[in-house]
Each structure stands twice: as structure tokens, then as C-alpha cells.
Motif scaffolding. Structure first.
Motif, mmCIF file in Angstrom:
data_model
loop_
_atom_site.group_PDB
_atom_site.id
_atom_site.type_symbol
_atom_site.label_atom_id
_atom_site.label_comp_id
_atom_site.label_asym_id
_atom_site.label_seq_id
_atom_site.Cartn_x
_atom_site.Cartn_y
_atom_site.Cartn_z
ATOM 1 N N GLU A 27 0.856 -1.190 0.000
ATOM 2 C CA GLU A 27 0.000 0.000 0.000
ATOM 3 C C GLU A 27 0.890 1.237 0.000
ATOM 4 N N GLU A 28 0.364 2.326 -0.540
ATOM 5 C CA GLU A 28 1.102 3.581 -0.526
ATOM 6 C C GLU A 28 0.406 4.589 0.359
ATOM 7 N N GLU A 29 1.211 5.332 1.087
ATOM 8 C CA GLU A 29 0.709 6.431 1.906
ATOM 9 C C GLU A 29 0.986 7.723 1.143
ATOM 10 N N HIS A 30 -0.027 8.548 0.976
ATOM 11 C CA HIS A 30 0.139 9.803 0.243
ATOM 12 C C HIS A 30 -0.039 10.996 1.172
ATOM 13 N N LYS A 31 0.898 11.902 1.119
ATOM 14 C CA LYS A 31 0.806 13.171 1.840
ATOM 15 C C LYS A 31 1.205 14.251 0.845
ATOM 16 N N CYS A 32 0.382 15.255 0.713
ATOM 17 C CA CYS A 32 0.696 16.300 -0.260
ATOM 18 C C CYS A 32 1.191 17.570 0.426
ATOM 19 N N PHE A 33 2.146 18.223 -0.208
ATOM 20 C CA PHE A 33 2.735 19.438 0.318
ATOM 21 C C PHE A 33 2.749 20.502 -0.760
ATOM 22 N N LEU A 34 2.516 21.732 -0.378
ATOM 23 C CA LEU A 34 2.639 22.833 -1.325
ATOM 24 C C LEU A 34 4.103 23.046 -1.670
ATOM 25 N N GLU A 35 4.353 23.431 -2.903
ATOM 26 C CA GLU A 35 5.719 23.721 -3.316
ATOM 27 C C GLU A 35 6.284 24.801 -2.398
ATOM 28 N N GLY A 36 7.520 24.607 -1.980
ATOM 29 C CA GLY A 36 8.165 25.576 -1.100
ATOM 30 C C GLY A 36 8.068 25.219 0.372
ATOM 31 N N GLU A 37 7.175 24.301 0.726
ATOM 32 C CA GLU A 37 7.064 23.904 2.131
ATOM 33 C C GLU A 37 8.137 22.882 2.482
ATOM 34 N N ASN A 38 8.206 22.526 3.752
ATOM 35 C CA ASN A 38 9.192 21.571 4.249
ATOM 36 C C ASN A 38 8.555 20.197 4.431
ATOM 37 N N LEU A 39 9.371 19.179 4.323
ATOM 38 C CA LEU A 39 8.937 17.803 4.519
ATOM 39 C C LEU A 39 9.798 17.202 5.626
ATOM 40 N N THR A 40 9.164 16.569 6.615
ATOM 41 C CA THR A 40 9.908 15.888 7.674
ATOM 42 C C THR A 40 9.427 14.450 7.754
ATOM 43 N N LEU A 41 10.380 13.528 7.726
ATOM 44 C CA LEU A 41 10.091 12.093 7.783
ATOM 45 C C LEU A 41 10.906 11.461 8.901
ATOM 46 N N THR A 42 10.407 10.377 9.454
ATOM 47 C CA THR A 42 11.185 9.624 10.443
ATOM 48 C C THR A 42 11.396 8.209 9.927
ATOM 49 N N CYS A 43 12.581 7.699 10.174
ATOM 50 C CA CYS A 43 12.952 6.347 9.758
ATOM 51 C C CYS A 43 13.434 5.585 10.986
ATOM 52 N N PRO A 44 12.653 4.644 11.485
ATOM 53 C CA PRO A 44 13.093 3.857 12.644
ATOM 54 C C PRO A 44 14.137 2.815 12.239
ATOM 55 N N TYR A 45 14.945 2.416 13.217
ATOM 56 C CA TYR A 45 15.934 1.370 12.959
ATOM 57 C C TYR A 45 16.141 0.525 14.201
ATOM 58 N N ASN A 46 16.838 -0.594 14.047
ATOM 59 C CA ASN A 46 17.123 -1.518 15.135
ATOM 60 C C ASN A 46 18.215 -0.924 16.021
ATOM 61 N N ILE A 47 17.862 -0.599 17.250
ATOM 62 C CA ILE A 47 18.793 0.061 18.173
ATOM 63 C C ILE A 47 20.002 -0.825 18.502
ATOM 64 N N MET A 48 19.791 -2.128 18.567
ATOM 65 C CA MET A 48 20.878 -3.046 18.925
ATOM 66 C C MET A 48 21.914 -3.158 17.797
ATOM 67 N N LEU A 49 21.463 -3.031 16.557
ATOM 68 C CA LEU A 49 22.374 -3.214 15.425
ATOM 69 C C LEU A 49 22.998 -1.922 14.905
ATOM 70 N N TYR A 50 22.221 -0.825 14.904
ATOM 71 C CA TYR A 50 22.652 0.349 14.153
ATOM 72 C C TYR A 50 22.765 1.656 14.928
#
Length: 183
Positions: free
Chosen positions: A22-45
Motif C-alpha cells: 500500500e502507498e501512503e500519500h501526503k501532499c505538500f505545497l511547493e516551497g514547504e518543508n517535509l519531515t520524515l522519520t525512519c526507525p531502525y534496530n537500536i541493537m544493530l545500528y
């Protein structure tokens, strides 16, 4: 560019592949900022370098921003419009892209950066694409919401006005009762 397009604004849409394709869609106006979070395995990385990359159709991905420290509490890197913040104690990388533009369309990924040819993709890839016609939908939904609330409050006001304040009049029984008590 037509005035209608200027009025509507150009938009970017963020889509990321989720479980089940499935795809998640979020739309932003041109010129705005985009913030994303990427989780990871704390024990490995937790103590590994992290990066934000643009995936090309041919060749290896382009690294846009890369942390250069391996601190246990917080690592940050900035390169132009890209900000990467690594929070090892929370096992998450936060990526901010400022001032989204048309040339930002493409496929991106958060990675653990072991070497230029050896990366581990965190979470899912993100595809930035243009979205069109979304501002009209937002305006229609907003206006509909406001009109709906206005209608509800108008009807409520009419009912309250019709009901008016009730003044209790003494009943005949209470007058008779009061007269018999006086005797």
C-alpha cells in the motif's frame, strides 16, 4: 502559468510503500518543508553512520546528507536543504527537506551507511511526486465543514429562541393549598 494554477498552488505528494504494497500519500505545497522519520534496530545500528539518499534509475544512489559522528545520544548533519538528525537512544532518524521544488521529484531512502557501496535501507523508500487538484478538494472540504457547523448552530439557535425562558406560574392547587394552611 495561469492564475488558476497560481491560486491552486503546485503540490508535491509523498508516498511510501507500506506493508502489503500500500502507498501512503501526503501532499505538500511547493516551497514547504517535509519531515520524515525512519526507525531502525537500536541493537544493530545505534552507533552506525546514517544517510539520506536519492535513488537513481541507473547507477548507485546519490548520498544527499551523511552523519559524520557516532555519538550515543545525538548526531546531526546538514547539507543544503537536507537536515538529518539521528537519535540513537530513540532508534530513529529524522530527515527534513526544506523548500520542496519540482526538481525534488524522485525516489529517496534512509540508510545505515557502512560504505559507499554498502548501505542498509531503513524502513521504506519514499517517492516524491507531483500532486494536482488537491487544493480544490481541501477548499471544498473546509467550506463544507464551516457551512455544516453554521447550519447546526443556526438550527440550535432557532430551537433555543422558540423555547424561550420559561417562567413558572403558581398553579391553582398551590393557591388552594396555601389558603388552607392559613386557616
Amino acid at each position: 502559468m495561469s492564475p488558476l494554477l497560481l491560486w491552486l498552488g503546485l503540490m508535491l505528494c509523498v508516498s511510501g510503500l507500506q506493508a502489503g504494497d500500500e502507498e501512503e500519500h501526503k501532499c505538500f505545497l511547493e516551497g514547504e518543508n517535509l519531515t520524515l522519520t525512519c526507525p531502525y534496530n537500536i541493537m544493530l545500528y545505534s552507533l552506525s553512520l546514517k544517510a539520506w539518499q536519492r535513488v537513481r534509475s541507473h547507477g548507485s544512489p546519490e548520498t544527499l546528507v551523511l552523519t559524520n559522528t557516532r555519538k550515543a545520544d545525538f548526531n546531526v548533519a546538514r547539507a543544503g536543504k537536507y537536515l538529518l538528525e539521528d537519535y540513537p537512544t530513540e532508534s530513529v532518524v529524522k530527515v527534513t527537506v526544506t523548500g520542496l521544488q519540482r526538481q525534488d521529484v524522485g525516489l529517496y531512502q534512509c540508510v545505515v551507511y557502512l560504505s559507499p557501496d554498502n548501505v542498509i535501507i531503513l524502513h521504506h523508500r519514499i517517492r516524491l511526486t507531483w500532486c494536482q487538484g488537491k487544493p480544490v478538494m481541501v477548499i471544498v472540504l473546509t467550506c463544507g465543514f464551516i457551512l455544516n457547523k453554521g447550519l447546526v448552530f443556526s438550527v440550535l439557535f432557532v430551537f433555543l429562541c422558540k423555547a424561550g425562558p420559561k417562567v413558572l406560574q403558581p398553579s391553582k392547587t398551590s393557591k388552594v393549598q396555601g389558603a388552607s394552611e392559613n386557616q
